[in-house]
Design a protein around this motif. Sequence first.
Motif, short mmCIF file in Angstrom:
data_model
loop_
_atom_site.label_atom_id
_atom_site.label_comp_id
_atom_site.label_asym_id
_atom_site.label_seq_id
_atom_site.Cartn_x
_atom_site.Cartn_y
_atom_site.Cartn_z
N LYS A 25 0.81 -1.22 0.00
CA LYS A 25 0.00 0.00 0.00
C LYS A 25 0.84 1.27 0.00
CE LYS A 25 -4.03 -2.04 2.31
NZ LYS A 25 -4.82 -2.10 3.56
N GLN A 26 1.97 1.24 0.67
CA GLN A 26 2.77 2.46 0.81
C GLN A 26 4.13 2.38 0.11
OE1 GLN A 26 1.35 5.14 2.06
NE2 GLN A 26 -0.48 3.91 2.51
N GLN A 27 4.32 1.41 -0.77
CA GLN A 27 5.62 1.24 -1.41
C GLN A 27 5.71 2.00 -2.73
OE1 GLN A 27 5.90 -3.06 -1.67
NE2 GLN A 27 7.07 -3.19 0.24
N ASN A 28 6.75 2.80 -2.89
CA ASN A 28 6.99 3.48 -4.16
C ASN A 28 7.39 2.49 -5.24
OD1 ASN A 28 6.43 6.07 -3.19
ND2 ASN A 28 8.52 6.33 -2.44
N VAL A 29 8.06 1.42 -4.86
CA VAL A 29 8.33 0.27 -5.72
C VAL A 29 7.81 -0.94 -4.98
CG1 VAL A 29 10.09 -1.16 -6.82
CG2 VAL A 29 10.37 1.33 -6.76
N TRP A 30 6.93 -1.71 -5.61
CA TRP A 30 6.42 -2.91 -4.95
C TRP A 30 7.56 -3.91 -4.79
CZ3 TRP A 30 1.46 -3.30 -8.41
CH2 TRP A 30 0.45 -2.49 -7.86
N MET A 31 7.78 -4.34 -3.56
CA MET A 31 8.86 -5.29 -3.27
C MET A 31 8.45 -6.17 -2.10
SD MET A 31 11.61 -2.70 -1.46
CE MET A 31 11.50 -1.54 -2.83
N VAL A 32 9.08 -7.33 -2.00
CA VAL A 32 8.85 -8.22 -0.87
C VAL A 32 9.44 -7.55 0.37
CG1 VAL A 32 9.25 -10.52 0.08
CG2 VAL A 32 8.97 -10.22 -2.39
N PRO A 33 8.68 -7.45 1.46
CA PRO A 33 9.21 -6.78 2.65
C PRO A 33 10.37 -7.55 3.25
CG PRO A 33 7.14 -7.88 3.17
CD PRO A 33 7.30 -7.96 1.68
N PRO A 34 11.22 -6.86 4.03
CA PRO A 34 12.41 -7.51 4.60
C PRO A 34 12.08 -8.76 5.41
CG PRO A 34 12.57 -5.14 4.85
CD PRO A 34 11.19 -5.41 4.32
N GLY A 35 10.92 -8.79 6.06
CA GLY A 35 10.56 -9.97 6.85
C GLY A 35 10.02 -11.12 6.04
N GLY A 36 9.90 -10.92 4.72
CA GLY A 36 9.40 -11.98 3.86
C GLY A 36 7.89 -11.93 3.69
N PRO A 37 7.34 -12.85 2.91
CA PRO A 37 5.91 -12.85 2.59
C PRO A 37 5.05 -13.46 3.69
CG PRO A 37 6.98 -14.61 1.40
CD PRO A 37 8.07 -13.89 2.15
N VAL A 38 5.11 -12.86 4.87
CA VAL A 38 4.33 -13.33 6.02
C VAL A 38 3.67 -12.12 6.68
CG1 VAL A 38 5.80 -15.34 6.44
CG2 VAL A 38 6.33 -13.16 7.56
N GLY A 39 2.66 -12.37 7.51
CA GLY A 39 1.99 -11.27 8.20
C GLY A 39 1.43 -10.28 7.20
N GLU A 40 1.76 -9.01 7.36
CA GLU A 40 1.30 -7.97 6.42
C GLU A 40 1.89 -8.15 5.04
OE1 GLU A 40 1.99 -4.12 8.03
OE2 GLU A 40 0.26 -4.22 9.39
N GLY A 41 2.96 -8.93 4.95
CA GLY A 41 3.57 -9.21 3.65
C GLY A 41 3.06 -10.48 2.99
N ALA A 42 2.08 -11.12 3.59
CA ALA A 42 1.56 -12.37 3.04
C ALA A 42 0.78 -12.13 1.75
CB ALA A 42 0.67 -13.06 4.06
N PRO A 43 0.90 -13.03 0.79
CA PRO A 43 0.11 -12.90 -0.44
C PRO A 43 -1.37 -12.79 -0.13
CG PRO A 43 1.77 -14.61 -0.70
CD PRO A 43 1.79 -14.21 0.75
N ASN A 44 -2.02 -11.83 -0.81
CA ASN A 44 -3.46 -11.63 -0.73
C ASN A 44 -3.93 -11.04 0.60
OD1 ASN A 44 -5.44 -11.87 -2.80
ND2 ASN A 44 -6.55 -13.34 -1.55
N SER A 45 -3.00 -10.58 1.46
CA SER A 45 -3.42 -9.95 2.71
C SER A 45 -4.09 -8.61 2.43
CB SER A 45 -2.23 -9.77 3.66
OG SER A 45 -1.15 -9.12 3.04
N TRP A 46 -3.81 -8.01 1.28
CA TRP A 46 -4.56 -6.84 0.82
C TRP A 46 -5.68 -7.30 -0.11
CZ3 TRP A 46 -2.07 -2.22 -2.33
CH2 TRP A 46 -3.04 -1.22 -2.53
N GLY A 47 -5.34 -8.05 -1.17
CA GLY A 47 -6.35 -8.56 -2.08
C GLY A 47 -5.83 -8.73 -3.49
N GLY A 48 -6.71 -9.17 -4.39
CA GLY A 48 -6.32 -9.45 -5.76
C GLY A 48 -6.40 -8.21 -6.64
N HIS A 49 -5.40 -8.06 -7.51
CA HIS A 49 -5.34 -6.89 -8.39
C HIS A 49 -4.84 -7.34 -9.76
CE1 HIS A 49 -5.38 -2.70 -9.35
NE2 HIS A 49 -4.07 -2.52 -9.34
N CYS A 50 -5.34 -6.70 -10.80
CA CYS A 50 -4.93 -7.01 -12.18
C CYS A 50 -4.27 -5.78 -12.80
CB CYS A 50 -6.16 -7.41 -12.99
SG CYS A 50 -5.83 -7.69 -14.76
N VAL A 51 -3.13 -5.98 -13.45
CA VAL A 51 -2.41 -4.89 -14.09
C VAL A 51 -1.81 -5.37 -15.41
CG1 VAL A 51 -1.82 -3.71 -11.92
CG2 VAL A 51 -0.24 -5.42 -12.87
N PRO A 52 -1.61 -4.45 -16.37
CA PRO A 52 -0.81 -4.79 -17.53
C PRO A 52 0.65 -4.44 -17.25
CG PRO A 52 -1.83 -2.64 -17.86
CD PRO A 52 -2.22 -3.11 -16.47
#
Length: 257
Positions: free
Chosen positions: A165-192
């Motif tokens: 939500k607040q990243q200028n460049v989307w990146m995996v957070p330092p703690g890895g894809p867990v907690g707030e960094g877990a896949p789909n913890s925000w939701g699904g999005h489609c982009v080109p």
Amino acid sequence: MSNRNGHPGIGRLGKAPAKIDRRTLNFAQYLETTLPPAPIAKSWTDKVQDWEALGNIQYGDCVEAAALHLEQNWSAYEGPAEFEPNEKEALDAYTAIAGFSPSDPSTDQGTNMLQALVYWRNQGIGGNKIFAFAACEPGNTEHIRDAIALFGGAYIGLALPDTAKQQNVWMVPPGGPVGEGAPNSWGGHCVPVIGYTPTQLFCVTWGQLHAMTWQFFQTYCDEAYAVLSGQWTDPSRPDPDGFTLDQLRQDLAAIPG
């Protein structure tokens, strides 16, 4: 809207969970062994000067907005004139594909990408039909490079984490894809995705270009498609080097609409 990179204004999500259909063509089966490696970097990001959010700030029509942004970018590069989509075209498609009604908030439930692709091919979105689409292998970075380099973009779904939500460049957070960094913890999005370098990919979302790292793509992308614009229907158009377009045409003809 500006097309500069940076943190995009937060809009709505709206990609429904990925759907599998055994009839969906697979991108890998059309890549010949003679296909040269994709370029180290490729950009289709320079022609469009103004992207619009196409309703995706207020509504969950990201799937339709992403389709229209691909059409806009293809036309900017291939002509004869740039197609400039508007919010009405995005919401009309959202209504036709997913049953959305602006007067009924309960219908704003998002769209399945595969369902949208079938509609885009058969009925058209914003007056434009695609020729074909093929599913890329999940997590296969070379497929995404090939799709972008050969066909001017890729249509991808992301299971976004809250940390994006607040990243200028989307990146995996330092703690890895867990907690707030877990896949789909925000939701699904489609982009080109319309460009890449050795370190980043560039997508269009909420009216502007936005970057993501390759690790973010591999961690959070849960579906991706190579999409061929309607201009590929021209049988006189030569196959891209190493891609069997004629075989794809034959396979498409064998699939019921």
